[in-house]
Design an enzyme around this catalytic site. Structure first.
Site, PDB file in Angstrom:
ATOM      1  CE  LYS A  27      31.758  39.072  36.435  1.00 55.59           C
ATOM      2  NZ  LYS A  27      32.014  38.157  35.294  1.00 55.59           N
ATOM      3  NE  ARG A 101      37.671  38.909  37.245  1.00 55.51           N
ATOM      4  CZ  ARG A 101      37.769  39.136  35.940  1.00 55.51           C
ATOM      5  NH1 ARG A 101      38.911  38.864  35.325  1.00 55.51           N
ATOM      6  NH2 ARG A 101      36.752  39.613  35.253  1.00 55.51           N
ATOM      7  NE  ARG A 135      30.680  40.212  26.534  1.00 53.65           N
ATOM      8  CZ  ARG A 135      31.141  39.773  27.705  1.00 53.65           C
ATOM      9  NH1 ARG A 135      30.309  39.580  28.723  1.00 53.65           N
ATOM     10  NH2 ARG A 135      32.425  39.508  27.847  1.00 53.65           N
ATOM     11  NE  ARG A 168      33.820  44.204  27.837  1.00 54.24           N
ATOM     12  CZ  ARG A 168      33.063  43.818  28.854  1.00 54.24           C
ATOM     13  NH1 ARG A 168      33.025  42.546  29.191  1.00 54.24           N
ATOM     14  NH2 ARG A 168      32.349  44.706  29.520  1.00 54.24           N
ATOM     15  NE  ARG A 179      38.241  36.987  30.359  1.00 55.21           N
ATOM     16  CZ  ARG A 179      37.165  37.733  30.127  1.00 55.21           C
ATOM     17  NH1 ARG A 179      36.635  37.793  28.916  1.00 55.21           N
ATOM     18  NH2 ARG A 179      36.595  38.380  31.110  1.00 55.21           N
TER      19      ARG A 179
END
Length: 223
Positions: A27, A101, A135, A168, A179
């Protein structure tokens, strides 16, 4: 296989869009391409929340426990944050990333500011889990790098500002698993909500490069 479908929406005076997708589905990367290509304001709920945490604001203290555990921030808190961001943007075109969400959030957004396009990214879970291992992100801008795929020019540094990159807390594998499960359970009603409104478009693929052409084509026709 990428869903190469044509948008059939009429042109509107203001572009109000939402991008949906599981954690690490791309995203952020797709959003950055959209705002650069079409000069659209990017409202990233995740980036806003993480900056509040980093700056130690009252909101940051409230949401830190949720981000660290991979849980969703309560609807009331998120709706208040996004409503303020939308007010700041005013009449400019915008893309909302990371919100809504839940069905409650989607219904409230529809009352506050109806959107006219929802982009839904569909990426295999195995691809997502492999992606988050490598990431790194530049928190102030939201620019995302993936080691071995989209490396920064200087290791550990943002290409534009030269500032340090971070990993993160909510990218840890065990957190990502939670998640993904929570996303699937809570976001399906959101997808159904927008599908019933006739403004949802699905885009499937393993990489952002494969998904991007069809998204670009869709937004070009919409604007």
């Amino acid at each position: 296989m990428v869903a190469l479908s044509t948008c059939c929406f009429s042109k509107a005076a203001a572009f109000r869009a939402v991008i949906l997708g599981a954690p690490a589905s791309g995203k952020g990367t797709i959003s950055l391409r959209i705002i650069e290509q079409f000069n659209i304001i990017h409202i990233s709920s995740g980036d806003k929340l993480r900056l509040h945490v980093k700056n130690g604001t009252e909101l940051g203290k409230e949401v830190k426990k949720y981000l660290d555990s991979g849980s969703f921030v309560p609807d009331k808190t998120m709706i208040s944050l996004i409503e303020k961001e939308i007010e700041v943007v005013g009449n400019r075109n915008w893309l909302l990333d990371g919100f809504p969400r839940t069905l409650t959030q989607a219904e409230m957004l529809h009352r506050i500011q109806p959107v006219n396009l929802v982009l839904n990214l569909i990426v295999p879970t195995s691809v997502i889990l492999n992606r988050v291992k490598n990431r790194w992100v530049h928190l102030p801008s939201g620019r995302i790098y993936n080691i071995g795929f989209n490396d920064p020019k200087v290791p550990g540094k943002d290409d534009v500002t030269g500032e340090p990159l971070s990993q993160r807390e909510d990218d840890k594998p065990e957190v990502v698993h939670r998640r993904l499960e929570e996303y699937s359970a809570k976001t399906k009603p959101v997808i159904d909500f927008y599908s019933n409104l006739g403004i949802l478009k699905n885009f499937r693929g393993n990489t952002t490069d494969k998904i991007w052409p069809s998204i670009n084509e869709c937004i070009e026709q919409f604007l």
